[in-house]
Design an enzyme around this catalytic site. Structure first.
Site, PDB file in Angstrom:
ATOM      1  N   ASP A  28      22.512 -82.475  74.481  1.00 42.93           N
ATOM      2  CA  ASP A  28      23.454 -83.582  74.238  1.00 42.93           C
ATOM      3  C   ASP A  28      22.998 -84.502  73.114  1.00 42.93           C
ATOM      4  O   ASP A  28      23.264 -85.709  73.132  1.00 42.93           O
ATOM      5  CB  ASP A  28      23.672 -84.397  75.530  1.00 42.93           C
ATOM      6  N   GLU A  29      22.341 -83.953  72.132  1.00 40.13           N
ATOM      7  CA  GLU A  29      21.826 -84.748  71.014  1.00 40.13           C
ATOM      8  C   GLU A  29      22.918 -85.088  70.005  1.00 40.13           C
ATOM      9  O   GLU A  29      22.726 -85.953  69.146  1.00 40.13           O
ATOM     10  CB  GLU A  29      20.709 -83.977  70.276  1.00 40.13           C
ATOM     11  N   LYS A  36      24.786 -82.143  68.742  1.00 43.54           N
ATOM     12  CA  LYS A  36      24.828 -80.897  67.960  1.00 43.54           C
ATOM     13  C   LYS A  36      26.255 -80.569  67.558  1.00 43.54           C
ATOM     14  O   LYS A  36      26.504 -80.057  66.473  1.00 43.54           O
ATOM     15  CB  LYS A  36      24.271 -79.724  68.787  1.00 43.54           C
ATOM     16  N   GLY A  39      28.347 -78.712  76.561  1.00 38.60           N
ATOM     17  CA  GLY A  39      29.492 -79.614  76.443  1.00 38.60           C
ATOM     18  C   GLY A  39      29.302 -80.429  75.189  1.00 38.60           C
ATOM     19  O   GLY A  39      28.320 -81.155  75.055  1.00 38.60           O
ATOM     20  N   HIS A  40      30.191 -80.240  74.239  1.00 33.07           N
ATOM     21  CA  HIS A  40      30.081 -80.983  72.978  1.00 33.07           C
ATOM     22  C   HIS A  40      31.336 -81.816  72.791  1.00 33.07           C
ATOM     23  O   HIS A  40      32.444 -81.297  72.940  1.00 33.07           O
ATOM     24  CB  HIS A  40      29.975 -80.022  71.791  1.00 33.07           C
ATOM     25  N   GLN A  98      22.428 -76.132  74.415  1.00 30.13           N
ATOM     26  CA  GLN A  98      21.235 -76.660  75.103  1.00 30.13           C
ATOM     27  C   GLN A  98      20.186 -77.122  74.078  1.00 30.13           C
ATOM     28  O   GLN A  98      20.565 -77.577  73.030  1.00 30.13           O
ATOM     29  CB  GLN A  98      20.663 -75.632  76.103  1.00 30.13           C
ATOM     30  N   LEU A 108      21.805 -93.773  66.144  1.00 35.17           N
ATOM     31  CA  LEU A 108      20.988 -94.925  65.745  1.00 35.17           C
ATOM     32  C   LEU A 108      21.743 -96.221  66.038  1.00 35.17           C
ATOM     33  O   LEU A 108      21.140 -97.237  66.394  1.00 35.17           O
ATOM     34  CB  LEU A 108      20.647 -94.817  64.249  1.00 35.17           C
TER      35      LEU A 108
HETATM   36  P1  GDP Z   1      25.875 -81.952  72.078  1.00 32.83           P
HETATM   37  O1  GDP Z   1      25.975 -81.267  73.387  1.00 32.83           O
HETATM   38  O2  GDP Z   1      24.514 -81.896  71.474  1.00 32.83           O
HETATM   39  O3  GDP Z   1      26.943 -81.514  71.111  1.00 32.83           O
HETATM   40  O4  GDP Z   1      26.142 -83.511  72.348  1.00 32.83           O
HETATM   41  P2  GDP Z   1      27.293 -84.121  73.298  1.00 32.83           P
HETATM   42  O5  GDP Z   1      28.603 -83.991  72.601  1.00 32.83           O
HETATM   43  O6  GDP Z   1      27.164 -83.604  74.673  1.00 32.83           O
HETATM   44  O7  GDP Z   1      26.820 -85.638  73.359  1.00 32.83           O
HETATM   45  C1  GDP Z   1      26.704 -86.412  72.211  1.00 32.83           C
HETATM   46  C2  GDP Z   1      27.689 -87.588  72.316  1.00 32.83           C
HETATM   47  O8  GDP Z   1      27.351 -88.553  71.353  1.00 32.83           O
HETATM   48  C3  GDP Z   1      29.136 -87.227  72.041  1.00 32.83           C
HETATM   49  O9  GDP Z   1      29.974 -88.031  72.835  1.00 32.83           O
HETATM   50  C4  GDP Z   1      29.310 -87.550  70.560  1.00 32.83           C
HETATM   51  O10 GDP Z   1      30.658 -87.884  70.220  1.00 32.83           O
HETATM   52  C5  GDP Z   1      28.424 -88.741  70.422  1.00 32.83           C
HETATM   53  N1  GDP Z   1      27.765 -88.922  69.125  1.00 32.83           N
HETATM   54  C6  GDP Z   1      27.250 -87.979  68.295  1.00 32.83           C
HETATM   55  N2  GDP Z   1      26.624 -88.562  67.255  1.00 32.83           N
HETATM   56  C7  GDP Z   1      26.725 -89.899  67.452  1.00 32.83           C
HETATM   57  C8  GDP Z   1      26.234 -91.034  66.732  1.00 32.83           C
HETATM   58  O11 GDP Z   1      25.560 -90.935  65.705  1.00 32.83           O
HETATM   59  N3  GDP Z   1      26.527 -92.272  67.278  1.00 32.83           N
HETATM   60  C9  GDP Z   1      27.247 -92.421  68.423  1.00 32.83           C
HETATM   61  N4  GDP Z   1      27.483 -93.646  68.878  1.00 32.83           N
HETATM   62  N5  GDP Z   1      27.716 -91.364  69.116  1.00 32.83           N
HETATM   63  C10 GDP Z   1      27.451 -90.125  68.629  1.00 32.83           C
HETATM   64  P1  IMO Z   2      24.533 -79.022  75.507  1.00 33.93           P
HETATM   65  O1  IMO Z   2      24.765 -77.793  74.684  1.00 33.93           O
HETATM   66  C1  IMO Z   2      22.229 -80.944  78.671  1.00 33.93           C
HETATM   67  C2  IMO Z   2      20.763 -78.334  81.875  1.00 33.93           C
HETATM   68  C3  IMO Z   2      21.352 -78.530  83.264  1.00 33.93           C
HETATM   69  C4  IMO Z   2      20.161 -78.127  84.112  1.00 33.93           C
HETATM   70  C5  IMO Z   2      19.552 -76.969  83.314  1.00 33.93           C
HETATM   71  C6  IMO Z   2      19.976 -75.592  83.797  1.00 33.93           C
HETATM   72  O2  IMO Z   2      25.742 -79.835  75.753  1.00 33.93           O
HETATM   73  O3  IMO Z   2      23.383 -79.811  74.961  1.00 33.93           O
HETATM   74  P2  IMO Z   2      22.216 -74.199  83.585  1.00 33.93           P
HETATM   75  O4  IMO Z   2      23.596 -74.479  84.095  1.00 33.93           O
HETATM   76  O5  IMO Z   2      22.141 -74.005  82.116  1.00 33.93           O
HETATM   77  O6  IMO Z   2      21.541 -73.099  84.350  1.00 33.93           O
HETATM   78  O7  IMO Z   2      21.382 -75.530  83.943  1.00 33.93           O
HETATM   79  O8  IMO Z   2      19.975 -77.158  81.979  1.00 33.93           O
HETATM   80  N1  IMO Z   2      21.771 -78.096  80.808  1.00 33.93           N
HETATM   81  C7  IMO Z   2      22.104 -79.006  79.886  1.00 33.93           C
HETATM   82  N2  IMO Z   2      21.723 -80.290  79.736  1.00 33.93           N
HETATM   83  N3  IMO Z   2      23.063 -80.374  77.775  1.00 33.93           N
HETATM   84  C8  IMO Z   2      23.435 -79.076  77.888  1.00 33.93           C
HETATM   85  O9  IMO Z   2      24.130 -78.431  76.960  1.00 33.93           O
HETATM   86  C9  IMO Z   2      22.984 -78.338  79.019  1.00 33.93           C
HETATM   87  N4  IMO Z   2      23.171 -77.075  79.440  1.00 33.93           N
HETATM   88  C10 IMO Z   2      22.409 -76.942  80.531  1.00 33.93           C
HETATM   89  O10 IMO Z   2      21.726 -79.867  83.477  1.00 33.93           O
HETATM   90  O11 IMO Z   2      19.221 -79.163  84.137  1.00 33.93           O
HETATM   91 MG    MG Z   3      26.407 -81.699  75.361  1.00 38.39          MG
END
Ligand code: GDP
Ligand code: IMO
Ligand code: MG
Length: 426
Positions: A13-14, A16, A40-41, A222, A330
């Protein structure tokens, strides 16, 4: 011929999805190489939010071909639901390609995920419950179902029946309903004709594209610390989200990869169980969770939040051979007077500079913090390095120094445009 890998440098959830979407506007292909709909993105384009799970994040960029590699596990009903949702919003998934060798999540691997968590009790992983682990387990045990199996009914039935021979005994012993091989086969077959035009020899397609000088983005789901080999085992996912996974998960050799881009937040979060040295509890954790809207896209779970962990960043840099770091969110730190950064750990009274090799040590690691000046202002409208307040630039330069990797892009908001590029990635 740039081949770029984008991957998570922390626990997921960085951001990506946003980074991939942004780069996708310059790419010819975006290829997912691992994981499944555990990912989940949230991608935000023109004020519109798109939650993506199984579809590559490049799907929102015109002219970019989305590809699902062999390393991905595919839940077919989820795939088609996601495609329909996208199409209902005027977007197209036409041109999507799926590797013939990708494995399929089945109704029984989904059930076994939940069952495994239940039987682990207190030692549960906190999985997303999407059947990811049991599907990869079947792949490694050589009893998995692949995309190409959908086109031969008798082979498919044989494979399902022989997998169920084992699974049903287990399910019954735990008081669960067994699965019927005919029903499972029929369900999987019901997707075959929709999958047929998408099925593709991904290794051939992508290697040819690279030969032609096309830009290919490999998108990791992940993250490094959730990697089955390099993460905080057993609190990990069941695939290789690290850089090597881009090669094994698509059939492209390591010599072809030009750049490996790690994505990290300006702090850190984790979903699910497992060690987390900089985790914040109480009001501080709650503040960060609210400021960063840290709730999962896949399961809606509140994310565990903590301060930036430099040993983890260095570890990610080393394990992946990172060439660049993208630091996201940031803007979230804008209110803070002082920003804590974990520079090392204390483990049993000793200072330890790197992520320890022993998992037990990592469970005992306590963060050693250094404190940086905050900038106490809203930076979400900044678009250049010069526009950032001096303290924000100093924070980034400090992270760069202690993370062993140059910081090329900085995120200041969820929108595609809310980024500051210091070093262009394509
Ligand atoms: P992913 O799984 O690595 O693609 O990340 P997620 O989408 O699960 O979580 C990142 C969340 O941060 C999302 O809701 C994005 O819309 C949001 N996001 C991404 N980059 C930034 C940023 O630079 N600032 C803020 N405030 N939100 C961001
Ligand atoms: P994105 O791509 C954050 C975590 C789950 C659990 C562990 C194993 O959005 O960054 P799984 O269902 O894969 O067997 O679960 O990995 N996990 C994630 N945590 N972001 C994800 O994906 C994740 N996908 C799996 O919460 O701890
Ligand atoms: Mg995510």
């Amino acid at each position: 011929m740039p081949a770029l890998v984008v991957l998570g440098a922390q626990w997921g959830d960085e951001g990506k999805g946003k980074a991939t979407d942004q780069l996708g506007t310059s790419a010819d292909y975006v290829v997912k190489f691992n994981g499944g709909n555990n990912a989940g993105h949230t991608v935000v384009v023109g004020g519109e939010k798109f939650p993506l799970h199984l579809l590559p994040s490049g799907i929102l960029s015109e002219g970019c071909t989305p590809v699902i590699g062999n390393g991905v596990v595919v839940d077919l009903p989820v795939l088609f639901q996601e495609i329909e949702e996208l199409e209902s919003r005027g977007r197209s998934a036409a041109g999507l390609k799926i590797s013939a060798n990708a494995h399929v999540i089945t109704p029984y691997t989904r059930t076994l995920d939940t069952l495994s968590e239940r039987t682990l009790g207190e030692r549960k992983i906190g999985t997303t419950g999407r059947g990811i682990g049991p599907t990869y387990a079947d792949k490694i045990s050589r009893i998995g179902i692949r995309i190409q199996d959908l086109f031969d009914e008798s082979i498919l039935h044989q494979k399902v029946a022989s997998a169920l021979e084992q699974k049903n005994r287990l399910l019954i012993s735990y008081g669960e309903e067994p699965f019927d091989a005919d029903d499972v086969t029929a369900e999987l077959l019901s997707y075959a004709e929709r999958v047929r035009p998408m099925m593709c020899d991904v290794t051939l397609e992508i290697n040819n594209a690279l030969d032609e000088g096309k830009i290919v983005l490999f998108e990791g789901g992940q993250a490094t610390m959730l990697d089955i080999d390099h993460g905080t085992y057993p609190y990990v996912t069941s695939s290789n989200p690290t850089a090597g996974g881009a090669c094994t998960g698509t059939g492209v050799g390591p010599t072809r990869i030009d750049r490996v881009i790690g994505v990290a937040k300006a702090y850190i979060t984790r979903v699910g169980e497992g060690p987390f040295p900089t985790e914040l509890f109480g009001d501080e954790g709650e503040w960060l969770r609210e400021a960063g809207h840290e709730y999962g896209v896949t399961t809606g779970r509140p994310r565990r939040c903590g301060w930036y962990d430099a040993p983890i960043a260095r570890y990610a840099s080393r394990v992946n051979g990172l060439t660049d770091l993208v630091i996201t969110k940031l803007d979230v730190l804008g209110d803070l007077e002082k920003i804590p950064v974990c520079v090392a750990y204390e483990i049993e009274g000793k200072r330890v500079e790197e992520v320890p090799a022993s998992q037990t040590d990592f469970h005992h690691a306590k963060p050693i913090y250094e404190y940086r000046e905050g900038w106490q202002s809203d930076i979400s409208q900044c678009r250049t390095w010069e526009e950032l307040p001096e303290a924000a630039r100093a924070y980034i330069e400090y992270l760069e120094e202690i993370s062993n990797c140059r910081i090329s892009v900085i995120g200041v908001g969820p929108e595609r445009e809310q980024s500051i590029v210091r070093h262009p990635l394509v």
